[in-house]
Write an enzyme that holds these catalytic residues in place. Structure first.
Site, PDB file in Angstrom:
ATOM      1  N   THR A   1       0.180  17.800  12.080  1.00 31.90           N
ATOM      2  CA  THR A   1       1.370  16.967  12.253  1.00 31.90           C
ATOM      3  C   THR A   1       1.832  17.142  13.703  1.00 31.90           C
ATOM      4  O   THR A   1       2.015  18.260  14.173  1.00 31.90           O
ATOM      5  CB  THR A   1       2.469  17.346  11.241  1.00 31.90           C
ATOM      6  OG1 THR A   1       2.748  18.742  11.346  1.00 31.90           O
ATOM      7  CG2 THR A   1       2.047  17.037   9.815  1.00 31.90           C
ATOM      8  N   MET A   2       2.002  16.012  14.410  1.00 34.96           N
ATOM      9  CA  MET A   2       2.261  16.067  15.856  1.00 34.96           C
ATOM     10  C   MET A   2       3.607  15.442  16.216  1.00 34.96           C
ATOM     11  O   MET A   2       3.772  14.911  17.308  1.00 34.96           O
ATOM     12  CB  MET A   2       1.128  15.344  16.602  1.00 34.96           C
ATOM     13  CG  MET A   2      -0.274  15.835  16.231  1.00 34.96           C
ATOM     14  SD  MET A   2      -1.591  15.055  17.193  1.00 34.96           S
ATOM     15  CE  MET A   2      -1.508  13.350  16.626  1.00 34.96           C
TER      16      MET A   2
ATOM     17  N   ASP B   1      17.871  15.075  13.444  1.00 31.85           N
ATOM     18  CA  ASP B   1      17.609  16.460  13.032  1.00 31.85           C
ATOM     19  C   ASP B   1      16.187  16.517  12.462  1.00 31.85           C
ATOM     20  O   ASP B   1      15.916  15.953  11.403  1.00 31.85           O
ATOM     21  CB  ASP B   1      18.645  16.879  11.965  1.00 31.85           C
ATOM     22  CG  ASP B   1      18.492  18.327  11.519  1.00 31.85           C
ATOM     23  OD1 ASP B   1      17.513  18.977  11.941  1.00 31.85           O
ATOM     24  OD2 ASP B   1      19.352  18.802  10.757  1.00 31.85           O
TER      25      ASP B   1
ATOM     26  N   GLY C   1       8.234  18.580   8.707  1.00 31.41           N
ATOM     27  CA  GLY C   1       6.869  18.980   8.343  1.00 31.41           C
ATOM     28  C   GLY C   1       6.762  19.182   6.834  1.00 31.41           C
ATOM     29  O   GLY C   1       5.767  18.793   6.208  1.00 31.41           O
ATOM     30  N   ASP C   2       7.787  19.776   6.255  1.00 26.17           N
ATOM     31  CA  ASP C   2       7.781  19.997   4.793  1.00 26.17           C
ATOM     32  C   ASP C   2       7.873  18.662   4.060  1.00 26.17           C
ATOM     33  O   ASP C   2       7.242  18.475   3.010  1.00 26.17           O
ATOM     34  CB  ASP C   2       8.967  20.878   4.383  1.00 26.17           C
ATOM     35  CG  ASP C   2       8.949  22.215   5.100  1.00 26.17           C
ATOM     36  OD1 ASP C   2       7.840  22.710   5.374  1.00 26.17           O
ATOM     37  OD2 ASP C   2      10.030  22.752   5.388  1.00 26.17           O
TER      38      ASP C   2
ATOM     39  N   GLY D   1       2.509  11.376  15.884  1.00 25.09           N
ATOM     40  CA  GLY D   1       1.795  11.007  14.671  1.00 25.09           C
ATOM     41  C   GLY D   1       1.079  12.180  14.018  1.00 25.09           C
ATOM     42  O   GLY D   1       1.469  13.339  14.186  1.00 25.09           O
TER      43      GLY D   1
ATOM     44  N   SER E   1      18.039  15.489   3.683  1.00 33.13           N
ATOM     45  CA  SER E   1      17.632  14.353   4.530  1.00 33.13           C
ATOM     46  C   SER E   1      16.461  13.578   3.922  1.00 33.13           C
ATOM     47  O   SER E   1      16.022  12.578   4.481  1.00 33.13           O
ATOM     48  CB  SER E   1      17.224  14.860   5.915  1.00 33.13           C
ATOM     49  OG  SER E   1      15.997  15.568   5.845  1.00 33.13           O
TER      50      SER E   1
ATOM     51  N   LYS F   1      10.468  26.543   3.236  1.00 36.06           N
ATOM     52  CA  LYS F   1       9.373  25.574   3.323  1.00 36.06           C
ATOM     53  C   LYS F   1       8.824  25.201   1.943  1.00 36.06           C
ATOM     54  O   LYS F   1       8.540  24.032   1.674  1.00 36.06           O
ATOM     55  CB  LYS F   1       8.272  26.115   4.236  1.00 36.06           C
ATOM     56  CG  LYS F   1       8.788  26.313   5.654  1.00 36.06           C
ATOM     57  CD  LYS F   1       7.740  26.791   6.608  1.00 36.06           C
ATOM     58  CE  LYS F   1       8.352  27.290   7.917  1.00 36.06           C
ATOM     59  NZ  LYS F   1       9.161  26.329   8.640  1.00 36.06           N
TER      60      LYS F   1
END
Ligand code: RIB
Length: 306
Positions: free
Chosen positions: A220-221, A246, A251-252, A225, A291, A39
Site C-alpha cells: 500500500t503506497m 486523517d 492501511g487497516d 496507490g 472513519s 490494527k
C-alpha cells in the site's frame, strides 16, 4: 464466508496537532478524540462493515476500556467469543498525533495484546477451522503469528499477514507460508533494508520478498496507490484523489475490505480495487474505525468515479 482476525485491539487517544512540542516545551493542540482502534480490530471492523461475518481472537485488559472495546466489536456484529480479559493487565492503548497535513505518528503500548498466545489460537480452533480466511498483524507476540500461519496452512485456510508495525526479526521461514503479505512502503523499507522512494524501487524491494518465497506481496503506497507483486507480474492500482484529513487506520481499512472481497470469489484484483476505494473514503474523515464507510457509501463513490 467467515473471516477470522487474530490480532490486536487498542484504545486510540488521538491528538490533532499543529506541531510537535520540542523537549521541555508545552504546546496547545486544537483537538482530541478517543476511539476504538488497534490494527486487528480496525481490520475486523472494516471487513464487518462491508458485510463479512467476522470473528476476532484478541485480548483486552481488566480496566475501564475493556467492556467498551468488546461492546464496540459486537456493535459491528463481530463474534467476540474468543475476546478475553487478562486479569491485572491494562488494555492496549495508542497515543496518536495527527498533523495538519493529515499525517500521523503512533505510539503503541500493547498491554493485554502481549498476552495473546498460541494456546489462544488452539482454544478457538473449532471455530477457526470453519473460517475462509485468517488475517494477522504484528501487534501480538510473534510465536502466536507463526502458530496462526501454521494453523491456516494445516487446515487449508488462506492467511493474510500485515507486517505492521514492521519488525526486522520476522522469521521468513514462517512468514513465507502466508498467502498475502501486505506492508506499506515504510514497512517494506524496514523489512528489506532497501530504498522505496520510487515505484521502481518498491517493485524491486517487493521482488526480494517474492524471492524469499512469498507468493503475493501487496504494497500500500498511500496516494500513489497499491502495487501487487507476484513471481510472474507486477501491477499497480491507482489511488483515488480525495481531500485527506486523517490517514490513521487507512492501511487497516484497505486490509479489512480486501479480505472481505477476496473471500467472496478469490478475485485479487477486484479486491484491491474495492479496498483502494474504501481506504480512500476512510481518510476523508477523522479517527480510525469511525472513519470507515458503509457499503452504500463505497458503491456510491465508485459510481461517481467511473
Ligand atoms: O493502524 C492504525 C492503528 O495503529 C491505530 O488504530 C492504533 O491503535 C495502532 O494500532
Amino acid at each position: 464466508m467467515n473471516i477470522a482476525v487474530i490480532g490486536s485491539n487498542m484504545v486510540d487517544l488521538i491528538s490533532y496537532i499543529e506541531k510537535m512540542p520540542k523537549e521541555g516545551e508545552t504546546l496547545e493542540a486544537p483537538d482530541f478524540e478517543i476511539g476504538c482502534g488497534g490494527k486487528g480490530a480496525n481490520q475486523a471492523v472494516a471487513a464487518a462493515k462491508m458485510g463479512s461475518k467476522v470473528m476476532m481472537v484478541t485480548k483486552v485488559g481488566d480496566d475501564l476500556f475493556a467492556n467498551n472495546t468488546i461492546q464496540n466489536l459486537e456493535r459491528y456484529g463481530i463474534d467476540t467469543e474468543f475476546t478475553n480479559k487478562v486479569p491485572g493487565t491494562s488494555s492496549g492503548v495508542a497515543p496518536i498525533f495527527v498533523d495538519q497535513e493529515s499525517k500521523n505518528r503512533i505510539l503503541i503500548i500493547k498491554g493485554a495484546n502481549q498476552h495473546l498466545l498460541p494456546e489462544d489460537v488452539d482454544r478457538a480452533a473449532e471455530k477457526l477451522k470453519k473460517c475462509s480466511l485468517i488475517v494477522l498483524q504484528l501487534e501480538i507476540p510473534l510465536p502466536t503469528i507463526y502458530h496462526a500461519i501454521e494453523f491456516g496452512n494445516k487446515h487449508g485456510i488462506p492467511v493474510i499477514l500485515n507486517p505492521a508495525p514492521a519488525r526486522k526479526d520476522l522469521d521468513f521461514e514462517y512468514v513465507c507460508k502466508s498467502d498475502f503479505f501486505i506492508p506499506n512502503e515504510s514497512e517494506l523499507e524496514i523489512l528489506t533494508g532497501m530504498p522505496v522512494e520510487s515505484e521502481d524501487q518498491i517493485q524491486k524491494a517487493a521482488m526480494v520478498l517474492i524471492e524469499k518465497g512469498l507468493k503475493n506481496v501487496i504494497v500500500t503506497m498511500g496516494s500513489r496507490g497499491v502495487m501487487w507483486v507476484t513471481k510472474e507480474k507486477s501491477q499497480t492500482v491507482d489511488s483515488h484523489k480525495v481531500a485527506a484529513i486523517d490517514t490513521t487506520g487507512a492501511g487497516d481499512a484497505f486490509i479489512g475490505c480486501f479480505a472481505h472481497y477476496f473471500v467472496q470469489n478469490g478475485d485479487v484484483l477486484n479486491a484491491i480495487k474495492m479496498a483502494t476505494a474504501f481506504a480512500a473514503l476512510s481518510v476523508t474523515k477523522r479517527g480510525t474505525q469511525t472513519s470507515y464507510p458503509g457499503i452504500d457509501e463505497v458503491e456510491q463513490f465508485l459510481k461517481v468515479r467511473v
